[in-house]
Design a protein around this motif. Structure first.
Motif, mmCIF file in Angstrom:
data_model
loop_
_atom_site.group_PDB
_atom_site.id
_atom_site.type_symbol
_atom_site.label_atom_id
_atom_site.label_comp_id
_atom_site.label_asym_id
_atom_site.label_seq_id
_atom_site.Cartn_x
_atom_site.Cartn_y
_atom_site.Cartn_z
ATOM 1 N N ILE A 63 0.855 -1.174 -0.168
ATOM 2 C CA ILE A 63 -0.034 0.012 0.011
ATOM 3 C C ILE A 63 0.874 1.149 -0.001
ATOM 4 N N ARG A 64 0.821 1.823 -1.114
ATOM 5 C CA ARG A 64 1.621 3.266 -1.155
ATOM 6 C C ARG A 64 0.991 4.304 -0.480
ATOM 7 N N SER A 65 -0.272 4.346 -0.571
ATOM 8 C CA SER A 65 -1.137 5.696 0.166
ATOM 9 C C SER A 65 -2.560 5.345 -0.100
ATOM 10 N N ILE A 66 -3.292 5.983 0.983
ATOM 11 C CA ILE A 66 -4.651 5.900 0.962
ATOM 12 C C ILE A 66 -5.169 7.250 0.979
ATOM 13 N N ASP A 67 -6.083 7.694 0.212
ATOM 14 C CA ASP A 67 -6.821 8.972 0.476
ATOM 15 C C ASP A 67 -8.356 8.867 0.755
ATOM 16 N N THR A 68 -8.564 9.281 1.796
ATOM 17 C CA THR A 68 -9.966 9.360 2.238
ATOM 18 C C THR A 68 -10.983 10.437 2.023
ATOM 19 N N SER A 69 -10.344 11.534 1.336
ATOM 20 C CA SER A 69 -10.830 12.833 1.341
ATOM 21 C C SER A 69 -12.283 12.705 0.762
ATOM 22 N N LYS A 70 -12.419 12.134 -0.440
ATOM 23 C CA LYS A 70 -13.706 12.195 -1.037
ATOM 24 C C LYS A 70 -14.915 11.452 -0.432
ATOM 25 N N ALA A 71 -14.448 10.227 0.360
ATOM 26 C CA ALA A 71 -15.531 9.594 0.877
ATOM 27 C C ALA A 71 -15.777 10.370 2.131
ATOM 28 N N LEU A 72 -15.106 11.011 2.669
ATOM 29 C CA LEU A 72 -15.237 11.711 3.820
ATOM 30 C C LEU A 72 -16.082 12.844 3.531
ATOM 31 N N ALA A 73 -15.959 13.494 2.425
ATOM 32 C CA ALA A 73 -16.757 14.413 2.077
ATOM 33 C C ALA A 73 -18.157 14.531 1.539
ATOM 34 N N GLN A 74 -18.614 13.081 1.828
ATOM 35 C CA GLN A 74 -19.965 12.582 1.147
ATOM 36 C C GLN A 74 -20.915 12.959 2.151
ATOM 37 N N PRO A 75 -22.196 13.596 1.848
ATOM 38 C CA PRO A 75 -23.244 13.864 2.737
ATOM 39 C C PRO A 75 -23.576 12.543 3.694
ATOM 40 N N GLY A 76 -23.833 12.574 4.856
ATOM 41 C CA GLY A 76 -24.294 11.499 5.776
ATOM 42 C C GLY A 76 -22.957 10.679 6.104
ATOM 43 N N VAL A 77 -21.898 10.928 5.803
ATOM 44 C CA VAL A 77 -20.552 10.122 6.125
ATOM 45 C C VAL A 77 -20.109 10.740 7.501
ATOM 46 N N HIS A 78 -19.838 9.929 8.555
ATOM 47 C CA HIS A 78 -19.493 10.554 9.702
ATOM 48 C C HIS A 78 -17.987 10.323 10.192
ATOM 49 N N ALA A 79 -17.460 9.227 9.585
ATOM 50 C CA ALA A 79 -16.096 9.023 9.777
ATOM 51 C C ALA A 79 -15.305 7.951 8.782
ATOM 52 N N VAL A 80 -14.375 8.154 8.430
ATOM 53 C CA VAL A 80 -13.604 7.088 7.740
ATOM 54 C C VAL A 80 -12.252 6.796 8.264
ATOM 55 N N LEU A 81 -12.006 5.590 8.654
ATOM 56 C CA LEU A 81 -10.736 5.305 9.605
ATOM 57 C C LEU A 81 -9.857 4.523 8.661
ATOM 58 N N THR A 82 -8.489 4.539 9.159
ATOM 59 C CA THR A 82 -7.426 3.616 8.563
ATOM 60 C C THR A 82 -6.708 3.082 9.569
ATOM 61 N N HIS A 83 -5.484 2.299 9.287
ATOM 62 C CA HIS A 83 -4.669 1.791 10.400
ATOM 63 C C HIS A 83 -4.076 3.046 11.260
ATOM 64 N N GLU A 84 -3.787 4.260 10.829
ATOM 65 C CA GLU A 84 -3.434 5.375 11.472
ATOM 66 C C GLU A 84 -4.426 5.841 12.601
ATOM 67 N N ASP A 85 -5.761 5.152 12.740
ATOM 68 C CA ASP A 85 -6.830 5.629 13.701
ATOM 69 C C ASP A 85 -6.940 4.691 14.765
ATOM 70 N N VAL A 86 -6.185 3.340 14.644
ATOM 71 C CA VAL A 86 -6.482 2.467 15.542
ATOM 72 C C VAL A 86 -5.863 2.838 16.958
ATOM 73 N N PRO A 87 -6.640 2.810 18.066
ATOM 74 C CA PRO A 87 -6.086 3.573 19.048
ATOM 75 C C PRO A 87 -5.144 2.961 20.031
ATOM 76 N N GLY A 88 -5.173 1.422 19.902
ATOM 77 C CA GLY A 88 -4.258 0.578 20.509
ATOM 78 C C GLY A 88 -3.310 -0.232 19.814
ATOM 79 N N ALA A 89 -3.012 -1.385 20.180
ATOM 80 C CA ALA A 89 -2.337 -2.467 19.430
ATOM 81 C C ALA A 89 -2.920 -2.520 17.954
ATOM 82 N N LYS A 90 -2.142 -2.426 16.881
ATOM 83 C CA LYS A 90 -2.554 -2.708 15.599
ATOM 84 C C LYS A 90 -2.845 -4.188 14.905
ATOM 85 N N THR A 91 -2.481 -5.117 15.742
ATOM 86 C CA THR A 91 -2.696 -6.633 15.565
ATOM 87 C C THR A 91 -3.310 -7.359 16.558
#
Length: 767
Positions: A63-91
């Protein structure tokens, strides 16, 4: 003792409280068949949002990159999360914490979770997920388990490509080879089977005021879920509470996490309830499957049919992550030699990593694969010896005292010969189809019987009950007795997962039996009570019964002390002649009697890593099948005419439920024999993730299944019971394939078998 299932009388029809040994009606039965039962996918809470998962289209890619901006801009969408948003252990993981919550810099199988979307409704979430831009660098996937350990093959997993190598060395193989008059070898293959439960993965996560989270989820093991979930959320376990929601089947597929971390991450991020419910397509990617296996067997025997040795090599494809592969391959190896007395054995079992979908627990847990190989090769040996296959099995049948290849002696009942003889003595169904619907092909009317041949096949299976190899298996129960509206009421609280197997009913039966009380309430399973272990390994009835029985007996002692009585029954304290002395309600009064009991089975030990020797098991269960099949040898179409079974259940706690478990396990074995396989191409892509393309048996495919229940009480279990759910899956598949080999004269080494395997093989033989 043999139980005639057809003569059972439902306890509910008599108006009595159902006790141990009676066919109690399930408390959830009517609601389920009328559509009023609330499954986890039916959960709803005001203000909740819906979540979905973006999954990888590649089996191997960076995975070179992940762009969530278009998804997050959609009406009715409240959150878009990736591995960077995992609050604790990633596995996380069942045996090794190697599976990413969300892919970090690489995906290792088709369908691996990459990102999450939460929105007002499911469709908005799904459409927004399509707008997430992931820049992948595809890699060449490693998908062949037979070459994955070759030099120069790219490592699939950070730990290499070998999950575990299990070695079992028993007896003197050099001497045994010289004693064998006849040697047969065979290579067999089992495909990747899906659990195909009817209720897809789902759950509802609710943020708590203390910063924690509550999760209502369909699961097989709440405490193991909690053990993996809390670190990923960065929370202490006491701030994460799990409650079992309605489970629509499991069969091993709900042992690993699915929606758990994802739903809770979003709930904590948004501060509002989040619901995740997979559709059928996503479900095929959202849980582990049965390990595909390639096996080579060598049986050596004397000319009179006595087994001298077995040599076997098994390779199980574990897919991209560990899950329970280390213990699945061990379980497969433990029972390579089947339900037979084999004095010498050399067994090698390898579980490997590939870029195929992760595999893990499924009903039978490795023993299905090895039983198929063993029983197929036993028929091949019988043919080489010129011996009846049933006679060969009876001549070598395991008995109490038989020493397993792991060096452990079977110290409980081992009625292998009795089961086989019951099937041999059962009359065969009449030959000749009554109508076209009874012929192979059925309503398709593809044959009128010109090329139809009948075959009969036998198989027997053995499997350990409960966890093995030194695991201290426990189950906890809290039982409370109080008076409600003038009548005694017992409440039972455990974390035992009701997956449709009937453990809730059995707990009520045990409480009613031990305390003599008519009204029993089984509370919802959650993590506010101690661990009950997994609804797997055919252990739950044994372990849960032991815990409930232990707690009840503590309360019973107090009641008998207060009432100076001899026993309990019909809500009364009874004297030695069974006459009432006083009511239980009067003795309890305004008190509440409560006791918590933690049940442990006898100790086991791990096997030696070099020899595979050790007392690894607490008990064994046995089942046998006789399959009668009609097959059109020109078209390859198959009709299973009858699938008779005989099984030792120790004690039929609820005979009607036992019958259901045996029927269900037998049908899953039929599916593996003739139709069920997840197809994965050379690129690691799943080709049939739907019930349109992944076929499971329907009622039209299920033959009559006469059942002989044997009750040989086990000396170490509550009431003498034994595990029931898994053994039917061991012997049903090879019995059907052995019957097909009998009918066609073909080797048919692969399961599942397809029509072209018969039709094309006959064509090649004719040419």
């Amino acid at each position: 003792m043999v139980v005639n299932v057809d003569s059972l009388v439902h306890a509910a029809e008599t108006g009595k409280a159902a006790g141990v040994g009676e066919s109690a009606l399930r408390p959830d039965g009517v609601a389920k068949v009328t559509g009023r039962f609330a499954y986890s996918s039916d959960l709803w809470l005001a203000g909740m949002v819906w979540a979905t998962t973006l999954r990888s289209p590649y089996a191997a890619a960076r995975i070179r990159s992940i762009d969530t901006s278009k998804a997050l801009a959609q009406p009715g969408v409240h959150a878009v999360l990736t591995h960077e948003d995992v609050p604790g252990a990633k596995t996380y993981g069942m045996k090794s914490a190697d599976q990413p919550v969300l892919a970090v810099d690489e995906v290792r199988y088709h369908g691996e979770p990459v990102a999450l979307v939460a929105a007002d409704d499911p469709e908005t979430a799904r459409q927004a997920a399509k707008l997430i831009i992931v820049d992948y660098e595809p890699l060449d996937p490693v998908t062949d388990p037979m070459t994955v350990l070759d030099e120069g093959v790219r490592p699939v997993h950070p730990d290499g490509n070998l999950v575990r190598h299990v070695k079992i060395r028993h007896g003197d193989m050099a001497r045994a080879r010289g004693e064998a008059d006849v040697v047969v070898t065979g290579e067999y293959e089992v495909g990747m089977q899906d659990q195909a439960f009817l209720g897809p993965e789902s759950g509802l996560a609710i943020p708590s005021e203390d910063g924690g989270v509550e999760l209502c989820v369909s699961s097989q093991w709440l405490h193991k879920d909690l053990e993996q979930l809390a670190p990923c959320l960065g929370l202490p376990p006491e701030k994460v509470r799990l409650t079992l929601a309605g489970v629509g089947g499991a069969f091993g597929g709900r042992e690993d996490l699915s929606v758990h971390v994802h739903a809770c991450m979003l709930a904590l991020r948004l501060g509002r309830p989040v619901k995740m419910s997979y559709n059928r397509y996503e479900s095929f990617f959202g849980h582990v499957h049965r390990h595909p296996a390639k096996m080579r067997y060598e049986h050596g025997a004397t000319k009179d049919g006595r087994l001298v040795y077995v040599k076997a090599r098994l390779v199980l494809d574990g897919g991209a992550y560990t899950s329970t592969s280390p213990v699945v391959i061990a379980n497969a190896c433990y029972f390579v030699t089947g339900a037979y007395d084999v004095p010498n054995a050399e067994i090698d079992g390898l579980a490997v990593f590939t870029n195929n979908p992760p595999c893990g627990a499924m009903r039978g847990f490795g023993a299905v694969q090895s039983a198929y190989g063993c029983e197929s090769n036993m028929d091949k040996l019988a043919h080489e010896l010129g011996m009846d296959p049933m006679e060969l099995r009876l001549r070598n049948a395991m008995t109490t005292g038989t020493v397993l290849p792991t060096g452990q002696a079977v110290d409980g009942p081992a009625p292998v010969a009795e089961l086989l003889q019951a099937l041999r003595d059962r009359p065969l169904p009449p030959a000749g189809a009554a109508d076209l619907l009874s012929l192979p092909g059925g309503a398709a009317n593809t044959t009128h019987g010109e090329g139809v041949r009948r075959g009969v096949g036998y198989a027997v299976g053995v499997k350990a009950i409960g966890y093995s190899g030194g695991v201290d298996d426990i189950s906890t129960a809290r039982v409370t007795l109080a008076v409600v509206n003038g009548a005694p009421v017992v409440s039972v609280h455990t974390a035992a997962a009701e997956c449709g197997q009937g453990v809730t009913t059995v707990q009520a039966q045990v409480a009613s039996t031990e305390l003599g009380v008519s009204r029993v309430v089984v509370l919802p399973a959650d993590t506010h009570i101690g661990d009950a272990g997994s609804a797997s390994a055919s252990r739950m009835t044994w372990m849960s019964t032991g815990a409930v029985q232990g707690a009840c007996r503590q309360i019973a002692r107090e009641l008998l002390r207060r009432g100076s009585g001899f026993s309990l029954g019909n809500d009364q304290v009874l004297d030695s002649a069974g006459r009432p002395l006083c009511s239980i309600a009067d003795l309890v009064g305004s008190d509440t009697l409560t006791h918590t009991f933690e049940y442990h089975h006898r100790p086991t030990q791990g096997i030696d890593p070099e020899t595979g020797q050790g007392n690894a098991h607490i008990a064994f269960a046995f089942a046998a099948h006789r399959a009668v099949v009609d097959v059109d040898v020109e078209l390859g179409l198959v009709k299973v005419v009858e699938l008779a079974t005989a099984q030792d259940v120790g004690k039929a706690m609820n005979p009607l439920a036992v019958e259901g478990q045996i029927e269900g396990g037998s049908v899953q074995g039929l599916g593996l024999a003739l139709m069920e396989e997840i197809l994965v191409d050379r690129e690691g892509r799943v080709r049939n993730p739907s019930f349109t393309d992944y076929l499971i048996p329907t009622v039209l495919d299920v033959p009559p299944m006469p059942i002989s229940l044997f009750e040989f009480p086990h000396p170490d279990s509550p009431y003498g019971l034994n595990g029931v759910g898994e053994p039917p899956t061991l012997s049903s598949t090879p019995a059907i394939l052995n019957a097909l080999r009998s009918a066609t004269g073909l080797p048919l080494p692969n399961a599942p078998l397809r029509p072209d395997d018969i039709a094309l093989a006959r064509g090649r033989a004719a040419s």
